[in-house]
Design an enzyme around this catalytic site. Structure first.
Site, mmCIF file in Angstrom:
data_model
loop_
_atom_site.group_PDB
_atom_site.id
_atom_site.type_symbol
_atom_site.label_atom_id
_atom_site.label_comp_id
_atom_site.label_asym_id
_atom_site.label_seq_id
_atom_site.Cartn_x
_atom_site.Cartn_y
_atom_site.Cartn_z
ATOM 1 N N ARG A 1 46.633 -52.292 -7.761
ATOM 2 C CA ARG A 1 45.181 -52.310 -8.014
ATOM 3 C C ARG A 1 44.647 -53.670 -7.625
ATOM 4 O O ARG A 1 45.187 -54.682 -8.039
ATOM 5 C CB ARG A 1 44.881 -52.081 -9.501
ATOM 6 C CG ARG A 1 43.393 -51.935 -9.818
ATOM 7 C CD ARG A 1 43.196 -51.678 -11.300
ATOM 8 N NE ARG A 1 44.137 -50.650 -11.720
ATOM 9 C CZ ARG A 1 44.754 -50.620 -12.901
ATOM 10 N NH1 ARG A 1 44.496 -51.551 -13.802
ATOM 11 N NH2 ARG A 1 45.621 -49.667 -13.192
ATOM 12 N N SER B 1 -3.077 -50.947 6.110
ATOM 13 C CA SER B 1 -2.868 -52.341 6.462
ATOM 14 C C SER B 1 -3.837 -53.179 5.648
ATOM 15 O O SER B 1 -4.962 -52.767 5.384
ATOM 16 C CB SER B 1 -3.139 -52.520 7.959
ATOM 17 O OG SER B 1 -3.490 -53.860 8.254
#
Lengths: 351, 351, 351, 351
Positions: free
Chosen positions: D313, D274
């Site tokens: 498509r 941290s």
């Protein structure tokens, strides 16, 4: 209050709902499954010498005439987060002394709920499989009637080169054949008993645990597997199958709607009416397929979120699953029925 | 069939459903809103000289005693994809000749459905706002009682440094204050009339179109804006608000569940019972908040998918919206009620 | 490794990516924002007497010539889950003794990351706003050129009645106008400082906390609000705005693709080529708008899932946000640019 | 520009990205796969007498020394929506006259892209399988070391009854075993050639179409199946597998994070640092697993949305797939590697 939800709405349910599958899933079927689980469990435990034979008999007698107090169930569920504690309380009261304590012996909420879900799925999956076969057969019929006709092939929404109607139908048909095969593989994975006791260890059954679970599974017609209460991959697999099925039907719907828009390569009977334009015949079924596909696609993602059961049992993830799975099953059933009707309404395809 | 869906399930609805909001949304309210729209429309059109005053009177008389044939509505909706054509047919039959043709004059399905939705939202949003205020007040109460106590601050699931209870409560409270303000801005955006006719152009009303729409909006208590039938951004904004609200409550639920797990910094009254372990008091409401938050998060994404209405009106995207929005409204209502109860059940916080 | 992702793919990024916004978001801009945050913080703390003035000077001198060790940053981030600890370590080494301890004084990772995000958004949002205005202007241009022409209105994918091109363009234009207004309201909500220290309490700053935060916000050009490290509603609001924007553009794209399919009511310049069919001119931009809209719709739902930060800071939810937000910003930027090009490519509309 | 995306970010990629799988998917691998497809196609067509043997030889010679003009590729793709037309143009120029016309003969963009995707998946899936096996082995190791120890079983976030560590590990392990088995079934479904020509009919190959496709598939080591260009169920199945895998790992991560929070039943080595609190050791890997699971869950829903290819498509659905699938593959690879490291970091479990 359920009428506000489209799947249960008195007017919309005919469009997007499915009465047959809803009945196989609903509270009547759920209670029947829960009772069956407890009844079979008591018998299996009596056979194994875990509970007295008399207790099993008393439980059996009581359950066969058991009537649930729905209002108490609703109140208690709002507090307990799951229906089982109140169900067990009521059922034990029905069994009465001195046998009440042997009811639900060694079991926990999740055993009843998850096995009860699986028992209902055992009824639902064959319905879906049969409808899937019907859609496939309807597409085969279209192929037989129109397959050699010419259709403009279109890629990226533009005319490409002519193809046959058969080629287009094959693109609708292919995923359905694979989905049928996938369901055959998936069903035995899903249709398995859940039985683990308070924290999954069947600690109250001692060395009889394995035998009782095997007998329970056998009598319920389910596969015998270790408890899976925090392992939801089977449920998520089912959700994926449902969404892929509706996705394949959504492609069919999208294509039919596009054909209907162009108008020159398809003839449909029985289109929907417009309140403003009597001349229109809207391809309603085709649009519904797209809507149900997009609905299920979203829910499938949600169900994946519900995999993360923390520790031995997650109230949050489990509740999320309850919110998501039944609508998906109903949407899939509705989409299959809609697709069959849509295919049957195609009077001409190609030119 | 709706009982298979958790929000309408007789046992689960108390956990995840909401009777009040469901009633404000359901078919009874919907029919009332549709009738009101048509009645007000006829009056506005008569005032503008678009339809005969006698026709408006006949329509008014007929609608006040109109009784819907639900079964016919269900059948027709399955075919038409929307309830309005059959509703109009039945209502015109009730109006009778020679005025029937003036009923629904110049309007289309989407005008009735979308304005009808907005009219119902006009009733629902104040309920949500009031409940949001109640949750905020309950959190203020927690802050007043326990705010100066010490709580272990935790980041990344690890003890960090001590904070105050007030700091934690502020993290629950902040988003709710902003959501309340956002709803105040959002409501007038959403509560607007939809009136466009067959394809959005009000072509049958000629130069009276603007006046009729303004009168219609005014009489319905809605904002007067151009038709938005294929512009769903307002609906999607609402969906975002709903999900953000439940998301904020989900954080509260997650935090309470984590506090309850550790057990030393919170005391809750009335936890849920377990069928296997009488000693437990499960933080059911906290878990439900997480479940409803994750549910709504998924639906909000789905609603974004429904923005893409093709052309003047998309049957597919519109149907998808019908599937998604009502459950979100109910889930939000349920989450707000659950959060208020959960806050009230906190007997002690911090140490 | 980023080249495998479409937004960063060397061939695809021109289709779906956006170099300008990517640069405003990427690691160069991120480091600049982090340095600016720390530099301004040190100055504000020195002004308030929290740290020595000499320290602020040393920090300023060091940061202006700071060069990041990227490789160490990557290694440390894989361990720490966030880039700040290693950034602070390197920067403190650059500041050197005796002032190193005053660097990042009272701040925590989330202050740097979230304020750094906001600083980058401050650069990105005007780009999006300008592009939105450009699309709106292009649509106004279409309206001016073709607005009075006739177009077949289509509902439910079927010809309904003729409308004007202007009516269709208005359906594309309306949501964009509202999105522009929403962004103006949203921007000041989002462009706010995050500064809370280890667990949100600024405990190391004592009674100077408020003054330092206000000075920090002022110098960064951001709004001054209480820390919001576990309150992600603002971020989620932004995500909703992004998805609604692309959703509105997706409707435009869908409509153009459908017009292009029919072919008789639109003429587009510069369509995409096919590798197999030289005669085709694919409406590529229109399709991309649909794809980006559906992409963002899904991500917006995901971002709602990321609201549930547990306790004072959730590593999991925060990381999820990092995965989701930048692609949404880029997709929106790309969609806006694509829409402007698409609108410019419309050579004729209506008939 | 890809550095703005977390998976390709220079600092974050070590946390959430995966260099190995990204390389197997990225443009280098893609170009290699495209070249291989074209080379093998030419050989198969020459063998079948569809193109001259000399042409195949010229194509082979040219492709072996082919160098792509990336900048031209990027420009053309922005116009064409797919990379193949420009790739074919460049490659034909490299082949030169008189053979250029036989390059890509009878094929279309989708053949190259989809077969190229499958070829890359052929390399990626074994990597995922091997990593899955490694995680499973690591969990087996935990079971061997700590399996008989006691752990508090927790349901609904509350202490229930003690279980064994082995029982908890089994809940992590079970889904992975099933996922391994599912991948074995899935791989041959997915690893199939795509070859259909302009609109799926291989119309230029006449009666040689079947033989060429079979030879092509054989030489590429892929299954020989009819073209599936608009049938995306296989891709969606893969997406489901990826999300279920990360979901199972997310449960592991969630559990470890909860264990780490309580702190008394697990010891982890190497937690994250941290920037504000040196005493903390954050369970970063555990949190990353949750983040990646929730990420993939959302993308899986998006991929389901991409099933609806319209007609032969869909540019839109196909592009959406490109946006979604590679990040899912990378996220899964990263999650598997993270899980293996996390399991290895567990120094003690249970008590």
């Amino acid at each position: 209050m359920s009428e506000a939800i489209a799947f249960g709405h008195p007017w919309l349910a005919g469009l997007v709902g499915d009465a047959e599958v809803a009945a196989l899933l609903g509270p009547g079927a759920e209670l029947a499954a829960m009772l069956r689980f407890e009844l079979v469990l008591a018998a299996a435990e009596a056979d194994a010498g875990v509970i007295p034979g008399e207790a099993a008999l008393a439980i059996s007698n009581a359950l066969l005439r058991f009537r649930l107090d729905d209002a108490a169930m609703a109140r208690a569920t709002a507090r307990d987060g799951v229906v089982v504690p109140e169900f067990v309380r009521q059922a034990r009261a029905a069994v009465g002394e001195p046998h009440a304590r042997w009811f639900h012996f060694g079991a926990t909420s999740q055993d009843v709920i998850d096995s009860g879900l699986v028992l209902r799925l055992k009824a639902v999956l064959p319905v879906l499989a049969a409808r899937l076969a019907a859609v496939a057969a309807a597409l085969d019929g279209l192929d037989a009637r129109f397959g050699e006709r010419r259709l403009m092939g279109r890629t990226r929404m533009q005319a490409a080169i002519p193809i046959t109607v058969g080629a287009r139908v094959a693109s609708w048909r292919g995923p359905l054949a694979r989905q049928a095969a996938r369901l055959e593989r998936l069903a035995p994975e899903i249709l398995v008993v859940q039985f683990g006791g308070a924290a999954g260890t069947l600690e109250k059954l001692g060395d009889k645990a394995g035998a009782v679970r095997a007998a329970l599974a056998g009598a319920l017609g389910l596969g015998d597997v270790p408890q899976w209460q925090s392992q939801r991959d089977r449920i998520v697999e089912l959700g994926g199958w449902l969404a892929t099925t509706t996705g394949a039907l959504g492609k069919l719907g999208q294509d039919v709607a596009l054909l209907a828009q162009a108008g020159d390569e398809i003839a449909l009977s029985g289109g929907g009416a417009s309140s403003a334009m009597p001349h229109k015949a809207n391809p309603v079924g085709a649009e519904v397929l797209v809507a149900l596909a997009r609905f299920n696609a979203g829910q499938a993602g949600g169900l994946q979120q519900a995999m993360m059961h923390e520790q031995e049992r997650s109230g949050a993830a489990w509740t999320l699953e309850w919110l998501l799975l039944p609508p998906m099953l109903i949407a899939t059933a509705a989409a299959l029925a809609t697709a069959a009707r849509l295919a049957a309404s195609i009077e001409s395809l190609g030119g």
